[in-house]
Design a protein around this motif. Structure first.
Motif, mmCIF file in Angstrom:
data_model
loop_
_atom_site.group_PDB
_atom_site.id
_atom_site.type_symbol
_atom_site.label_atom_id
_atom_site.label_comp_id
_atom_site.label_asym_id
_atom_site.label_seq_id
_atom_site.Cartn_x
_atom_site.Cartn_y
_atom_site.Cartn_z
ATOM 1 N N LEU A 3 0.842 -1.205 0.000
ATOM 2 C CA LEU A 3 0.000 0.000 0.000
ATOM 3 C C LEU A 3 0.877 1.256 0.000
ATOM 4 O O LEU A 3 0.622 2.215 -0.736
ATOM 5 C CB LEU A 3 -0.915 -0.009 1.240
ATOM 6 C CG LEU A 3 -1.813 1.207 1.431
ATOM 7 C CD1 LEU A 3 -2.827 1.311 0.301
ATOM 8 C CD2 LEU A 3 -2.546 1.115 2.773
ATOM 9 N N PHE A 4 1.910 1.235 0.830
ATOM 10 C CA PHE A 4 2.839 2.364 0.907
ATOM 11 C C PHE A 4 3.467 2.626 -0.464
ATOM 12 O O PHE A 4 3.489 3.763 -0.943
ATOM 13 C CB PHE A 4 3.923 2.054 1.955
ATOM 14 C CG PHE A 4 5.056 3.046 1.969
ATOM 15 C CD1 PHE A 4 4.943 4.232 2.684
ATOM 16 C CD2 PHE A 4 6.220 2.816 1.258
ATOM 17 C CE1 PHE A 4 5.974 5.159 2.699
ATOM 18 C CE2 PHE A 4 7.260 3.729 1.261
ATOM 19 C CZ PHE A 4 7.131 4.902 1.982
ATOM 20 N N ARG A 9 4.029 5.587 -5.444
ATOM 21 C CA ARG A 9 4.127 5.597 -6.908
ATOM 22 C C ARG A 9 3.059 6.515 -7.525
ATOM 23 O O ARG A 9 3.351 7.324 -8.398
ATOM 24 C CB ARG A 9 3.965 4.170 -7.444
ATOM 25 C CG ARG A 9 4.505 3.984 -8.852
ATOM 26 C CD ARG A 9 4.706 2.530 -9.233
ATOM 27 N NE ARG A 9 3.631 1.665 -8.787
ATOM 28 C CZ ARG A 9 3.796 0.641 -7.956
ATOM 29 N NH1 ARG A 9 4.990 0.359 -7.489
ATOM 30 N NH2 ARG A 9 2.781 -0.105 -7.601
ATOM 31 N N LEU A 10 1.837 6.417 -7.002
ATOM 32 C CA LEU A 10 0.738 7.240 -7.535
ATOM 33 C C LEU A 10 1.040 8.726 -7.350
ATOM 34 O O LEU A 10 0.948 9.518 -8.301
ATOM 35 C CB LEU A 10 -0.578 6.888 -6.821
ATOM 36 C CG LEU A 10 -1.755 7.824 -7.127
ATOM 37 C CD1 LEU A 10 -2.249 7.617 -8.550
ATOM 38 C CD2 LEU A 10 -2.912 7.612 -6.141
ATOM 39 N N GLN A 11 1.433 9.099 -6.135
ATOM 40 C CA GLN A 11 1.683 10.513 -5.846
ATOM 41 C C GLN A 11 2.899 11.031 -6.626
ATOM 42 O O GLN A 11 2.896 12.159 -7.118
ATOM 43 C CB GLN A 11 1.887 10.690 -4.332
ATOM 44 C CG GLN A 11 1.905 12.139 -3.863
ATOM 45 C CD GLN A 11 0.556 12.825 -4.024
ATOM 46 O OE1 GLN A 11 -0.426 12.198 -4.400
ATOM 47 N NE2 GLN A 11 0.521 14.114 -3.775
ATOM 48 N N GLU A 70 -1.196 19.657 -0.805
ATOM 49 C CA GLU A 70 -1.879 19.418 -2.073
ATOM 50 C C GLU A 70 -2.484 18.017 -2.122
ATOM 51 O O GLU A 70 -3.578 17.831 -2.637
ATOM 52 C CB GLU A 70 -0.873 19.614 -3.229
ATOM 53 C CG GLU A 70 -1.435 19.422 -4.616
ATOM 54 C CD GLU A 70 -2.175 20.647 -5.139
ATOM 55 O OE1 GLU A 70 -2.251 21.653 -4.404
ATOM 56 O OE2 GLU A 70 -2.677 20.578 -6.263
ATOM 57 N N SER A 71 -1.739 17.038 -1.554
ATOM 58 C CA SER A 71 -2.242 15.661 -1.641
ATOM 59 C C SER A 71 -3.591 15.553 -0.923
ATOM 60 O O SER A 71 -4.532 14.946 -1.456
ATOM 61 C CB SER A 71 -1.241 14.672 -1.063
ATOM 62 O OG SER A 71 -1.075 14.876 0.323
ATOM 63 N N ILE A 72 -3.702 16.158 0.255
ATOM 64 C CA ILE A 72 -4.965 16.095 0.997
ATOM 65 C C ILE A 72 -6.005 17.012 0.357
ATOM 66 O O ILE A 72 -7.176 16.650 0.198
ATOM 67 C CB ILE A 72 -4.744 16.488 2.481
ATOM 68 C CG1 ILE A 72 -3.734 15.541 3.128
ATOM 69 C CG2 ILE A 72 -6.076 16.481 3.238
ATOM 70 C CD1 ILE A 72 -4.150 14.089 3.179
ATOM 71 N N PHE A 98 2.260 9.034 0.343
ATOM 72 C CA PHE A 98 2.144 10.359 -0.299
ATOM 73 C C PHE A 98 3.308 11.257 0.115
ATOM 74 O O PHE A 98 3.933 11.942 -0.711
ATOM 75 C CB PHE A 98 0.823 11.038 0.105
ATOM 76 C CG PHE A 98 -0.413 10.466 -0.546
ATOM 77 C CD1 PHE A 98 -0.323 9.641 -1.650
ATOM 78 C CD2 PHE A 98 -1.687 10.765 -0.055
ATOM 79 C CE1 PHE A 98 -1.464 9.115 -2.256
ATOM 80 C CE2 PHE A 98 -2.831 10.250 -0.655
ATOM 81 C CZ PHE A 98 -2.721 9.420 -1.753
ATOM 82 N N ALA A 99 3.595 11.261 1.443
ATOM 83 C CA ALA A 99 4.649 12.143 1.959
ATOM 84 C C ALA A 99 6.018 11.717 1.423
ATOM 85 O O ALA A 99 6.854 12.565 1.082
ATOM 86 C CB ALA A 99 4.637 12.129 3.477
#
Lengths: 252, 259
Positions: A3-4, A9-11, A70-72, A98-99
């Motif tokens: 998951l991490f 990768r997505l972010q 921005e991610s949130i 994300f971080a």
């Protein structure tokens, strides 16, 4: 772990395609490095190297700060924050991914500043202990990652993420001594900066560049990053619970 | 007359609707705190390198604050119209777009000027900077000129926002250019010739030179005012042309409501 990595990768892919973030992590350190080159003109190569790395870290912090916000913000804006929080998988792990992605962009900033200094300004940069320097830079990026999760937790709680980001940029630059040497700071600021893992990493980076042993600041950086990670985990769990109770998660 | 009224109404409505009035406390703190932190950062940087004195950075960054509030504020207004889905309505309306968007510039310019003035006065008290009460009218004039020019630059950049979603990346790049080329943090004389040439075509450079003269106790002539307004009007002309071009492009591509 899966998951991490998926969140990371997505972010990373999202941010790598954002002109704003690329500008922030590449152009901003170049601009500050340019000012610093004029200001520190004639300084010895060792000092110039520290300034270049400091400017890179400056961009890395900006990327982390705005990236976390921005991610949130974007998840909230696009309505995907609620499903992520409601999913059975851990939201804290997703936030760490994300971080870590935003901190990874910090590597761009450091590399871009180094290339800018050598290719455009023709500066001669010297590093006495490249291995220790790499370890110190890695510790800085890890320290930024965990700080990014602290920010993400705050941004889950409040809708004023971007305004907070604007307010937090300069204080961390100053307290961590990323471009202004910590020795030049007034004593209270120097002491306050010592609670940040990044300030110890900066110390380790400077020692590596000078050829001194960075072991103690490096260990302090890792220790503080670990403590911050635990604090960030706790904050995220508490704030996530609080916004669920209040029903304010999706408000924007 | 109706165009002026439209600009005034647009500015007033935009200011009320889009300027974070739901959290005014945080809005005002960020408006003032960021420039003050920026002044502190550069003053510490200069002190560490033995370059210039703190007053140099106080003046440079306080005047630069009008760029932040004026230029970035202007861009934010247009970008927010896009984000909230109202940009397409403005573009589709029969109102003169130049007046609508130019009206948005006035509050930003005034806010920027007020922030610069507050930073200068606060800094003058802390650093005992040589700016006396007698200099305040000239100072306000120079800051107004800088605020006007920055908002015009912001208006020109916001035109990109009609066709391009990542307008903040353009704004960020221009702001960083102002940070280097206007003499705010590096003495104008220390810049290489090509950076000086860039700086002369940008807002702030001339106003900043005027404020530095004022702080040095020298009489300020009409030149800094005139050149700053000239730069502002040049950017205003560019902005009006760019608004037309980018609006046409956005309508043709159907991209006004994309974000």
């Amino acid at each position: 772990m899966r998951l991490f990595l998926a969140a990371w990768r997505l972010q990373l892919r999202l941010l790598s395609r954002s002109p704003f973030f690329l500008g922030l992590t590449v152009l901003q350190p170049l601009a500050f490095a340019t000012i610093a080159f004029f200001v520190f003109r004639g300084a010895p190569a060792e000092q110039t190297t520290i300034v270049v790395l400091g400017a890179g870290l400056l961009g890395a912090w900006s990327g982390t700060l705005y990236g976390a916000a921005e991610s949130i913000f974007m998840q909230r804006f696009t309505g995907t924050l609620e499903p992520i929080v409601a999913a059975p998988s851990s939201f804290v792990t997703t936030a760490y991914g994300f971080a870590a992605a935003t901190a990874s962009l910090g590597a761009y900033a450091i590399a871009a500043t180094w290339i800018w200094a050598t290719a455009v300004f023709g500066l001669r940069l010297e590093v006495a202990s490249p291995g220790w320097l790499a370890a110190s830079l890695l510790s800085a990026l890890v320290g930024l990652s965990v700080l990014g999760v602290v920010l993400a937790a705050l941004y889950v709680l409040t809708r004023q993420a971007m305004t907070l980001s604007n307010l937090l940029e300069y204080p961390v630059w100053i307290l961590a001594g990323v471009l202004v040497p910590a020795a030049a700071l007034p004593e209270p600021l120097r002491v306050a900066g010592r609670v940040l893992a990044l300030s110890w990493s900066v110390d380790a980076i400077e020692r590596s560049a000078r050829g001194e042993s960075p072991v103690v600041p490096l260990l302090m950086s890792v220790l503080l990053a670990a403590l911050t990670a635990v604090g960030a985990w706790w904050m995220m769990r508490r704030f996530e619970f609080a916004v669920r109770v209040r029903g304010t998660l999706s408000l924007r | 007359m109706s165009v002026l009224r439209l600009a005034a109404v647009s500015g007033w409505l935009g200011f009320r609707a889009l300027f974070a009035w739901n959290t005014p406390g945080l809005f005002f703190i960020s408006l003032l705190a960021v420039p003050l932190l920026q002044i502190t950062f550069f003053a510490l940087l200069g002190a560490a390198a033995g370059y210039q004195d703190p007053t140099f950075f106080l003046i440079g960054n306080a005047v630069l604050a009008s760029a932040m509030a004026g230029m970035v504020g202007m861009i934010t207004v247009i970008a927010d119209e896009r984000r909230f889905g109202t940009l397409a309505h403005i573009v589709a309306s029969p109102a003169v777009r130049a007046a609508v968007f130019a009206g948005r510039a006035a509050p930003s310019a005034l806010l920027g000027t007020a922030v610069s003035l507050l930073c200068l006065l606060l800094g003058a008290v802390v650093l005992s900077a040589p700016i006396g009460w007698a200099d305040v009218p000239a100072l306000i004039g120079l800051l107004l000129a800088a605020g006007f020019a920055c908002s015009c630059l912001g208006l020109a950049l916001s035109a990109f926002g009609l066709a391009y979603r990542e307008v903040f990346s353009v704004a960020n790049a221009v702001y960083l250019t102002l940070l280097i080329c206007t003499g705010a943090n590096v003495a104008f004389g220390d810049l290489p010739g090509w950076l000086k040439a860039v700086g002369r075509g940008l807002p702030l450079t001339h106003a900043l030179a005027g404020v530095r003269e004022l702080a040095a106790g020298a009489p300020v002539g009409a030149a800094p005012f005139a050149f700053e307004f000239l730069v502002g009007f040049a950017w205003l002309a560019a902005a009006l042309a760019m608004l037309r071009v980018f609006e046409h492009m956005a309508v043709r591509r159907g991209t006004t409501d994309l974000y």
